[in-house]
Each structure stands twice: as structure tokens, then as C-alpha cells.
Design a protein around this motif. Sequence first.
Motif, PDB file in Angstrom:
ATOM      1  N   GLN A  16      62.316  39.045 -23.406  1.00  0.00           N
ATOM      2  CA  GLN A  16      63.802  39.138 -23.994  1.00  0.00           C
ATOM      3  C   GLN A  16      64.050  39.674 -24.877  1.00  0.00           C
ATOM      4  O   GLN A  16      64.980  40.755 -24.946  1.00  0.00           O
ATOM      5  CB  GLN A  16      64.154  37.604 -24.053  1.00  0.00           C
ATOM      6  CG  GLN A  16      64.357  36.803 -22.816  1.00  0.00           C
ATOM      7  CD  GLN A  16      65.485  37.315 -21.914  1.00  0.00           C
ATOM      8  OE1 GLN A  16      66.765  37.888 -22.326  1.00  0.00           O
ATOM      9  NE2 GLN A  16      65.254  37.327 -20.673  1.00  0.00           N
ATOM     10  N   TYR A  17      63.083  39.744 -26.152  1.00  0.00           N
ATOM     11  CA  TYR A  17      63.490  40.657 -27.262  1.00  0.00           C
ATOM     12  C   TYR A  17      63.472  42.281 -26.746  1.00  0.00           C
ATOM     13  O   TYR A  17      64.166  42.917 -27.425  1.00  0.00           O
ATOM     14  CB  TYR A  17      62.106  40.454 -28.274  1.00  0.00           C
ATOM     15  CG  TYR A  17      62.380  41.543 -29.447  1.00  0.00           C
ATOM     16  CD1 TYR A  17      63.246  41.010 -30.497  1.00  0.00           C
ATOM     17  CD2 TYR A  17      61.654  42.497 -29.650  1.00  0.00           C
ATOM     18  CE1 TYR A  17      63.594  41.763 -31.510  1.00  0.00           C
ATOM     19  CE2 TYR A  17      61.737  43.257 -30.603  1.00  0.00           C
ATOM     20  CZ  TYR A  17      62.558  43.038 -31.611  1.00  0.00           C
ATOM     21  OH  TYR A  17      62.728  43.625 -32.796  1.00  0.00           O
ATOM     22  N   ARG A  18      62.349  42.531 -25.926  1.00  0.00           N
ATOM     23  CA  ARG A  18      62.460  44.118 -25.690  1.00  0.00           C
ATOM     24  C   ARG A  18      63.690  44.470 -24.701  1.00  0.00           C
ATOM     25  O   ARG A  18      64.247  45.440 -24.850  1.00  0.00           O
ATOM     26  CB  ARG A  18      61.268  44.419 -24.651  1.00  0.00           C
ATOM     27  CG  ARG A  18      60.022  44.191 -25.578  1.00  0.00           C
ATOM     28  CD  ARG A  18      58.949  44.863 -24.702  1.00  0.00           C
ATOM     29  NE  ARG A  18      59.063  46.219 -24.326  1.00  0.00           N
ATOM     30  CZ  ARG A  18      58.359  46.838 -23.571  1.00  0.00           C
ATOM     31  NH1 ARG A  18      57.298  46.216 -22.978  1.00  0.00           N
ATOM     32  NH2 ARG A  18      58.636  48.135 -23.255  1.00  0.00           N
ATOM     33  N   ILE A  19      64.391  43.346 -23.909  1.00  0.00           N
ATOM     34  CA  ILE A  19      65.459  43.876 -23.151  1.00  0.00           C
ATOM     35  C   ILE A  19      66.660  43.993 -24.207  1.00  0.00           C
ATOM     36  O   ILE A  19      67.387  44.890 -24.028  1.00  0.00           O
ATOM     37  CB  ILE A  19      65.694  42.622 -22.437  1.00  0.00           C
ATOM     38  CG1 ILE A  19      64.582  42.724 -21.024  1.00  0.00           C
ATOM     39  CG2 ILE A  19      67.075  42.841 -21.592  1.00  0.00           C
ATOM     40  CD1 ILE A  19      64.755  41.320 -20.031  1.00  0.00           C
ATOM     41  N   HIS A  24      65.404  51.523 -24.943  1.00  0.00           N
ATOM     42  CA  HIS A  24      66.118  51.718 -23.660  1.00  0.00           C
ATOM     43  C   HIS A  24      66.659  50.125 -23.417  1.00  0.00           C
ATOM     44  O   HIS A  24      66.830  49.809 -22.182  1.00  0.00           O
ATOM     45  CB  HIS A  24      65.175  52.131 -22.570  1.00  0.00           C
ATOM     46  CG  HIS A  24      64.448  53.302 -23.035  1.00  0.00           C
ATOM     47  ND1 HIS A  24      65.327  54.559 -23.092  1.00  0.00           N
ATOM     48  CD2 HIS A  24      63.264  53.730 -23.256  1.00  0.00           C
ATOM     49  CE1 HIS A  24      64.463  55.536 -23.325  1.00  0.00           C
ATOM     50  NE2 HIS A  24      63.159  55.161 -23.414  1.00  0.00           N
ATOM     51  N   GLY A  25      67.023  49.472 -24.072  1.00  0.00           N
ATOM     52  CA  GLY A  25      67.583  48.083 -23.772  1.00  0.00           C
ATOM     53  C   GLY A  25      69.004  48.116 -23.840  1.00  0.00           C
ATOM     54  O   GLY A  25      69.762  48.970 -23.748  1.00  0.00           O
ATOM     55  N   VAL A  26      69.430  46.730 -23.945  1.00  0.00           N
ATOM     56  CA  VAL A  26      71.069  46.570 -24.161  1.00  0.00           C
ATOM     57  C   VAL A  26      71.791  47.450 -25.001  1.00  0.00           C
ATOM     58  O   VAL A  26      73.003  48.096 -24.649  1.00  0.00           O
ATOM     59  CB  VAL A  26      71.369  45.231 -23.933  1.00  0.00           C
ATOM     60  CG1 VAL A  26      72.793  44.902 -24.028  1.00  0.00           C
ATOM     61  CG2 VAL A  26      70.641  44.602 -22.785  1.00  0.00           C
ATOM     62  N   LYS A  27      71.264  47.527 -26.237  1.00  0.00           N
ATOM     63  CA  LYS A  27      71.977  48.232 -27.223  1.00  0.00           C
ATOM     64  C   LYS A  27      72.078  49.790 -26.821  1.00  0.00           C
ATOM     65  O   LYS A  27      73.134  50.496 -27.061  1.00  0.00           O
ATOM     66  CB  LYS A  27      71.097  48.122 -28.455  1.00  0.00           C
ATOM     67  CG  LYS A  27      71.656  48.996 -29.678  1.00  0.00           C
ATOM     68  CD  LYS A  27      70.853  48.726 -30.782  1.00  0.00           C
ATOM     69  CE  LYS A  27      71.357  49.571 -31.947  1.00  0.00           C
ATOM     70  NZ  LYS A  27      70.315  49.573 -33.248  1.00  0.00           N
ATOM     71  N   GLN A  33      77.116  53.981 -22.832  1.00  0.00           N
ATOM     72  CA  GLN A  33      78.647  53.550 -22.138  1.00  0.00           C
ATOM     73  C   GLN A  33      79.636  54.199 -23.119  1.00  0.00           C
ATOM     74  O   GLN A  33      80.634  54.664 -22.679  1.00  0.00           O
ATOM     75  CB  GLN A  33      78.845  51.949 -21.735  1.00  0.00           C
ATOM     76  CG  GLN A  33      78.221  51.759 -20.699  1.00  0.00           C
ATOM     77  CD  GLN A  33      78.370  50.086 -20.398  1.00  0.00           C
ATOM     78  OE1 GLN A  33      78.544  49.347 -21.536  1.00  0.00           O
ATOM     79  NE2 GLN A  33      78.414  49.888 -19.165  1.00  0.00           N
ATOM     80  N   ASN A  34      79.611  53.870 -24.374  1.00  0.00           N
ATOM     81  CA  ASN A  34      80.673  54.412 -25.341  1.00  0.00           C
ATOM     82  C   ASN A  34      80.644  55.791 -25.223  1.00  0.00           C
ATOM     83  O   ASN A  34      81.734  56.446 -25.211  1.00  0.00           O
ATOM     84  CB  ASN A  34      80.301  53.799 -26.703  1.00  0.00           C
ATOM     85  CG  ASN A  34      80.440  52.355 -26.944  1.00  0.00           C
ATOM     86  OD1 ASN A  34      81.249  51.911 -25.926  1.00  0.00           O
ATOM     87  ND2 ASN A  34      79.981  51.709 -27.865  1.00  0.00           N
ATOM     88  N   ASP A  35      79.366  56.485 -25.201  1.00  0.00           N
ATOM     89  CA  ASP A  35      79.611  58.073 -25.497  1.00  0.00           C
ATOM     90  C   ASP A  35      80.074  58.338 -23.941  1.00  0.00           C
ATOM     91  O   ASP A  35      80.909  59.451 -23.868  1.00  0.00           O
ATOM     92  CB  ASP A  35      77.774  58.525 -25.520  1.00  0.00           C
ATOM     93  CG  ASP A  35      77.397  58.303 -26.620  1.00  0.00           C
ATOM     94  OD1 ASP A  35      78.062  58.004 -27.507  1.00  0.00           O
ATOM     95  OD2 ASP A  35      76.311  58.399 -26.723  1.00  0.00           O
ATOM     96  N   LEU A  36      79.802  57.988 -22.893  1.00  0.00           N
ATOM     97  CA  LEU A  36      80.508  58.251 -21.675  1.00  0.00           C
ATOM     98  C   LEU A  36      82.013  58.256 -21.498  1.00  0.00           C
ATOM     99  O   LEU A  36      82.523  59.124 -21.163  1.00  0.00           O
ATOM    100  CB  LEU A  36      79.710  57.535 -20.488  1.00  0.00           C
ATOM    101  CG  LEU A  36      80.225  57.932 -19.053  1.00  0.00           C
ATOM    102  CD1 LEU A  36      79.945  59.290 -18.686  1.00  0.00           C
ATOM    103  CD2 LEU A  36      79.605  56.823 -18.259  1.00  0.00           C
ATOM    104  N   ALA A  37      82.552  56.858 -22.233  1.00  0.00           N
ATOM    105  CA  ALA A  37      83.822  56.968 -22.279  1.00  0.00           C
ATOM    106  C   ALA A  37      84.539  58.043 -23.090  1.00  0.00           C
ATOM    107  O   ALA A  37      85.647  58.540 -22.693  1.00  0.00           O
ATOM    108  CB  ALA A  37      84.164  55.522 -22.703  1.00  0.00           C
ATOM    109  N   ARG A  38      83.838  58.261 -24.365  1.00  0.00           N
ATOM    110  CA  ARG A  38      84.429  59.301 -25.289  1.00  0.00           C
ATOM    111  C   ARG A  38      84.379  60.569 -24.489  1.00  0.00           C
ATOM    112  O   ARG A  38      85.477  61.429 -24.366  1.00  0.00           O
ATOM    113  CB  ARG A  38      83.479  59.346 -26.529  1.00  0.00           C
ATOM    114  CG  ARG A  38      84.180  58.611 -27.404  1.00  0.00           C
ATOM    115  CD  ARG A  38      83.420  58.869 -28.719  1.00  0.00           C
ATOM    116  NE  ARG A  38      82.529  57.704 -29.017  1.00  0.00           N
ATOM    117  CZ  ARG A  38      81.038  57.688 -29.203  1.00  0.00           C
ATOM    118  NH1 ARG A  38      80.510  58.816 -29.072  1.00  0.00           N
ATOM    119  NH2 ARG A  38      80.442  56.802 -29.261  1.00  0.00           N
TER     120      ARG A  38
END
Length: 96
Positions: A16-19, A24-27, A33-38
Motif C-alpha cells: 500500500q505504501y508503494r501504491i 509511479h504511484g497515485v501521486k 492528470q494535471n499536466d494532461l489537463a493543462r
Amino acid sequence: MRVITVILIALVLALQYRIWFGQHGVKDYRELQNDLARQEQINATLQQRNQLIEADIKDLRNALEAVEERARNELGFVRPEETFFRLIPMHEEEID
């Protein structure tokens, strides 16, 4: 049996810590996703600008009036039978 349970819980927590916090985790996923939106917003702005330029090009290719208007505004075009007047506004300091 307790040792196996503790080992399994520790393994799950480590995974869970690694995820959540690892590479390459959630962060990283959220940052992408933010870069893609920009980038999509930038692309939309550029696409709108390109459409305006394309419309301007079509207008200049098809309409002589548009070419004349641009020549008048940008190059100071004046026809031979016309008289050019330049109006210079007076500043308040010059009035007194």
C-alpha cells in the motif's frame, strides 16, 4: 498462525505504501492528470487561434475588400483619388 498474520499485514502495508507514495504511484498519476489537463487547455487555445488565422487567410484569398482593408490599416494605403487626413488629439496640457 499469528506470525503469518503479522507478516501478511506487514506485506499489505508495504505494498500500500508503494501504491500511494512510491514511484509511479497515485501521486505521479495525479500529477500526470494535471499536466494532461493543462496541455489540453493549451491545445484548445491554440486550436482556436489557428481557426481564426485560417478564417483570416480564407478571407484574404477570396475577398479583395479584406486585402484593401488590411493594406489601409497596416500599410497606410491611400488611393490616388483620396485625400489622407491625420487627426492628432490635443492633450490637456497643450490646451492651456
